[in-house]
Scaffold this active site. Structure first.
Site, PDB file in Angstrom:
ATOM      1  N   GLN A   1       0.878  -1.281  -0.104  1.00  0.00           N
ATOM      2  CA  GLN A   1       0.104   0.038   0.100  1.00  0.00           C
ATOM      3  C   GLN A   1       0.893   1.356   0.085  1.00  0.00           C
ATOM      4  OE1 GLN A   1      -2.985  -0.323   3.273  1.00  0.00           O
ATOM      5  NE2 GLN A   1      -2.718   1.794   3.558  1.00  0.00           N
ATOM      6  N   GLY A   2       0.919   2.090  -1.065  1.00  0.00           N
ATOM      7  CA  GLY A   2       1.689   2.943  -1.249  1.00  0.00           C
ATOM      8  C   GLY A   2       0.951   4.384  -0.949  1.00  0.00           C
TER       9      GLY A   2
ATOM     10  N   SER B   1       1.882   6.664   2.436  1.00  0.00           N
ATOM     11  CA  SER B   1       2.628   7.436   3.277  1.00  0.00           C
ATOM     12  C   SER B   1       3.809   8.051   2.684  1.00  0.00           C
ATOM     13  CB  SER B   1       3.233   7.041   4.671  1.00  0.00           C
ATOM     14  OG  SER B   1       2.028   6.727   5.458  1.00  0.00           O
TER      15      SER B   1
ATOM     16  N   SER C   1       4.446  -1.593   3.866  1.00  0.00           N
ATOM     17  CA  SER C   1       4.735  -2.765   4.561  1.00  0.00           C
ATOM     18  C   SER C   1       4.838  -4.021   3.377  1.00  0.00           C
ATOM     19  CB  SER C   1       3.494  -3.313   5.343  1.00  0.00           C
ATOM     20  OG  SER C   1       3.336  -2.214   6.380  1.00  0.00           O
TER      21      SER C   1
ATOM     22  N   GLU D   1      -8.893  -0.497   7.561  1.00  0.00           N
ATOM     23  CA  GLU D   1      -7.624  -0.959   8.391  1.00  0.00           C
ATOM     24  C   GLU D   1      -7.709  -0.681   9.838  1.00  0.00           C
ATOM     25  OE1 GLU D   1      -4.458   0.962   6.512  1.00  0.00           O
ATOM     26  OE2 GLU D   1      -2.821   0.378   7.842  1.00  0.00           O
TER      27      GLU D   1
ATOM     28  N   SER E   1      -2.620   7.939  13.117  1.00  0.00           N
ATOM     29  CA  SER E   1      -2.145   7.941  14.474  1.00  0.00           C
ATOM     30  C   SER E   1      -3.470   8.150  15.718  1.00  0.00           C
ATOM     31  CB  SER E   1      -1.050   9.279  14.911  1.00  0.00           C
ATOM     32  OG  SER E   1      -1.696  10.404  14.966  1.00  0.00           O
TER      33      SER E   1
END
Lengths: 379, 354
Positions: free
Chosen positions: A123-124, A126, A158, A241, A361
């Site tokens: 997953q691209g 950030s 990841s 997620e 976050s």
């Protein structure tokens, strides 16, 4: 309010339980041996798929079973109860993005191999300058005839090293307001111009990476949804997620707590458990509360269709449970991690610190709750 | 599996909520208004007329035939507005009377609000009081009650008279009456036949119900005080800004919301388990809910005080009344430390069944 399985749910649970009793693989390779773990977990992924236990809530056309979100809860409960290895984490939320926004052809092309574990994804999202402020991302994709040309950098990606495909967010309109100029593309990781640099992490693992894009050509038909729809797609992905049932945490946590309780019962932490007994009970309370909260959220999802901003509470409760459990496991290991005799609890604890950072976050989740659930004013 | 309120449960919630809105105090002054006791009597008959008192009593015995989930819904709705009515005391006493097979007339007269009975807890508020240890026992949530139920040595219910005129204890909670049972009251009152002895399973089930309803009461109070704090933050202006726009204030409220919803989720299951699971399992679920709600409730009530600022520590505003209620709920049948200890014994001694 009814926690009893319907006849169909009960049948599903019983069949899953029988399957698990026969199918759980042998010992998992230790943390740190990334290559062996990736292979082991991919084999487990394929085995789960062959059994028909993945894509439970995906449409039947996409290779799923078209079941209600409640089944994700049952799946997690049973895996946890059977001490099974964790289910593959990312297929759920990546799949939901493609199911929600991909064309029928794209769904046909990408979903079956994702579900089977034949092709792996990353997953691209950030970037170095776009973490919590994801909308500021600068990786660009410029349309040039029948393809896009991608330039830029992603980070915290990841499993990039093992991935065949990337769901990429890139800016396709430089003039549009920042959240409106973003689109989502799928990109082959073996395309010329893609380079992956693993990140040496706090626990010596390196499953995260930086990914660089240098004039990477992506066929225009690999755009997911419409141009400029990238932000909505990212939000959908992140909403899933954030759900602990979707990423399999509950199964893992119940399993870990069970191990610690068993060790405590055997006297591994001394005859007088004292404070330890209460801390174990506190973790039981957190994990059980989380399980029950997720069941309630899944029921809400049945009614609403998609997870709403309330899902940020699920993420924060999950964070509470996982960080408390990991800290307890570290404490119970005594001096072994300090002396280097057993580093696993230390690394587990380190990993738990990332839970309040990734996928939005804890501070971002709190702002979402305050503004979108409680209706507090934006500053 | 469907973890949501049914349309009927939603309707019940609305009924109880609108009743609570009418009878709940607006400021702490409403609680020491000389007319308060008169109002309390009126509120009590409103509750009885709405059929909420005997909700959990079987239909055959003239009650509503509802499950503990419905009782939880009512408890939460009343606590959200801090309604000063001894709902929990009566609900818990009725449950004991029904479980023991007490005389139908007794059950009916309590369920209709004609007679008022509550339960007595031991001096440490840890459990149902027993005849052998009445010293310091307290008629719990017994406003207007003529008697409080305690257990005889063999588990038979005994009704001990409550001397309401002697005045209640001047304790933390301003919305719930606690009356110490006087000496020399070992003799039962003339309530009627109170049925057969309660066995261990019935008592375990009762504890599960009591803990679940206490958790629901805490959830209601948490919801009420958090709502007040959020509303206040949208009005109060400092630095030319509504304080609710400040991230520090937003994150305090968001954390409180997360604790509230987690508590609610645990409490729903606990209440459902009372009638749907084996008593030991229901008790574990109830202890889980009570432990989490107790620790969360205090934090949320403290948050509300912080968000309200200085006015919160005056007699003009409600946040302290919510905190008082939560502290008293938390103590009843044991605070989180005691629940966690019991959970540990259950989970670890038995070799940790998942």
């Amino acid at each position: 309010v009814n926690y009893h399985d319907s006849p169909e749910e009960a049948e599903f649970r019983a069949a899953l339980r029988r399957w698990l009793a026969e199918s759980i693989p042998g010992s998992e390779p230790p943390e740190g041996d990334e290559e062996a773990r990736a292979t082991f977990l991919n084999a487990w992924h394929r085995q789960l798929h062959a059994g028909g236990w993945l894509g439970l809530t995906w449409p039947v056309e996409a290779g799923g079973r078209g079941l209600s979100p409640i089944y994700e809860g049952i799946f997690n409960e049973e895996l946890g109860a059977a001490n099974a290895p964790s289910p593959p984490g990312n297929i759920g939320f990546l799949g939901k993005a493609i199911i929600g926004f991909g064309s029928p052809e794209q769904q046909q092309r990408y979903l079956p191999t994702l579900l089977k574990g034949e092709e792996r994804w990353c997953q691209g999202f950030s970037e170095p300058g776009a973490g919590s402020d994801l909308g500021s991302l600068r990786t660009r994709a410029d349309l040039d005839g029948d393809h896009y040309v991608v330039n830029g950098q992603k980070v915290w990606t990841s499993f990039a090293k093992w991935a065949d495909w990337c769901l990429l967010l890139a800016r396709t309109d430089q003039e549009a307001p920042k959240h409106k100029g973003i689109s989502a593309l799928v990109l082959r990781m073996d395309s010329p111009g893609v380079s992956v640099r693993p990140i040496h992490q706090i626990d010596h693992s390196n499953d995260l990476a930086e990914v660089f894009f240098d004039d990477v050509e992506v066929p225009a038909d690999q755009l997911i949804g419409a141009p400029g729809q990238g932000w909505s797609i990212a939000m959908r992905t992140l909403a899933y997620e954030r759900g602990p049932a979707d990423i399999g945490f509950i199964a893992r946590a119940r399993r870990r707590l069970h191990q610690l309780e068993t060790e405590a019962g055997r006297g591994a932490f001394g005859d007088d458990l004292g404070d330890t007994a209460v801390r174990l009970a506190q973790c039981y309370v957190y994990i059980e509360m989380l399980r029950l909260h997720v069941l309630r959220s899944l029921s809400q999802r049945v009614a609403q269709g998609e997870p709403g901003p309330e899902g940020s509470a699920d993420k924060l409760l999950w964070t509470l449970a996982e960080q408390e459990l990991s800290r307890l496991a570290l404490d119970l290991a005594g001096v072994a991690p300090i002396l280097g005799d057993d580093l696993a609890p230390l690394h587990e604890y380190f990993q738990s610190r990332a839970v309040s950072i990734y996928g939005g976050s804890a501070q971002i989740q709190r702002s979402i709750i305050a503004q979108r659930v409680l209706g507090m004013p934006r500053s | 599996m469907d973890v949501s309120l049914t349309p009927e449960q939603e309707m019940l919630r609305e009924t109880a909520a609108s009743l609570a809105q009418r009878i709940g105090p607006a400021t702490p002054h409403d609680l020491d208004d000389p007319a308060a006791s008169e109002a309390a009597a009126k509120h009590w008959s409103m509750l009885a007329d709405a059929g909420l008192l005997g909700l959990g009593v079987p239909m055959a015995a003239g009650g509503g035939g509802a499950s503990a989930v419905e009782m939880m819904i009512v408890a939460e709705a009343l606590a959200r507005r801090l309604a000063v009515v001894p709902y929990l005391g009566v609900a818990l006493a009725l449950d004991l009377l029904v479980a023991a097979g007490a005389d139908g007339d007794v059950v009916a007269s309590v369920a209709t609000g004609e007679r008022r009975v509550t339960v007595a807890l031991d001096a440490g508020l840890r459990d149902l009081a027993t005849v052998g240890a009445l010293d310091g026992a307290v008629a719990w949530d017994g406003a207007g009650a003529e008697a409080a139920l305690v257990l005889d040595a063999d588990g038979t219910l005994v009704a001990v008279p409550v001397d309401g005129d002697g005045g209640g204890l001047d304790g933390a909670d301003l919305t719930r009456s606690l009356v110490r049972l006087g000496g020399g009251h070992e003799r039962a009152t003339e309530l009627g036949a109170l049925g057969r002895p309660l066995d261990a399973g019935a008592l375990v089930r009762w504890r599960a119900l009591a803990l679940s309803l206490l958790a629901a009461d805490i959830v209601g109070a948490m919801d009420g005080t958090l709502t007040a704090a959020v509303d206040y933050s949208k009005e109060r202006v400092q630095f030319d800004t509504r304080i609710g726009a400040f991230q520090a204030v937003q994150h305090l409220c968001a954390d409180a919301y997360v604790l509230l919803e987690g508590s609610r989720s645990a409490t729903w299951y606990a209440a459902w388990a009372v009638d749907a699971e084996a008593p030991e399992q229901a008790l574990l679920a109830a202890r889980t809910a009570k432990a989490f709600a107790s620790q969360s409730g205090v934090t949320v009530a403290e948050t509300s005080i912080q968000v309200h600022g200085g006015v919160a520590i005056t007699w003009e505003y409600m946040p302290h009344v919510f905190l008082r209620r939560i502290l008293s709920d938390r103590a009843a049948l044991g605070p989180e430390s005691r629940q966690l200890q019991a959970i540990a014994e259950h989970r670890i001694a038995r070799g940790a069944a998942a």
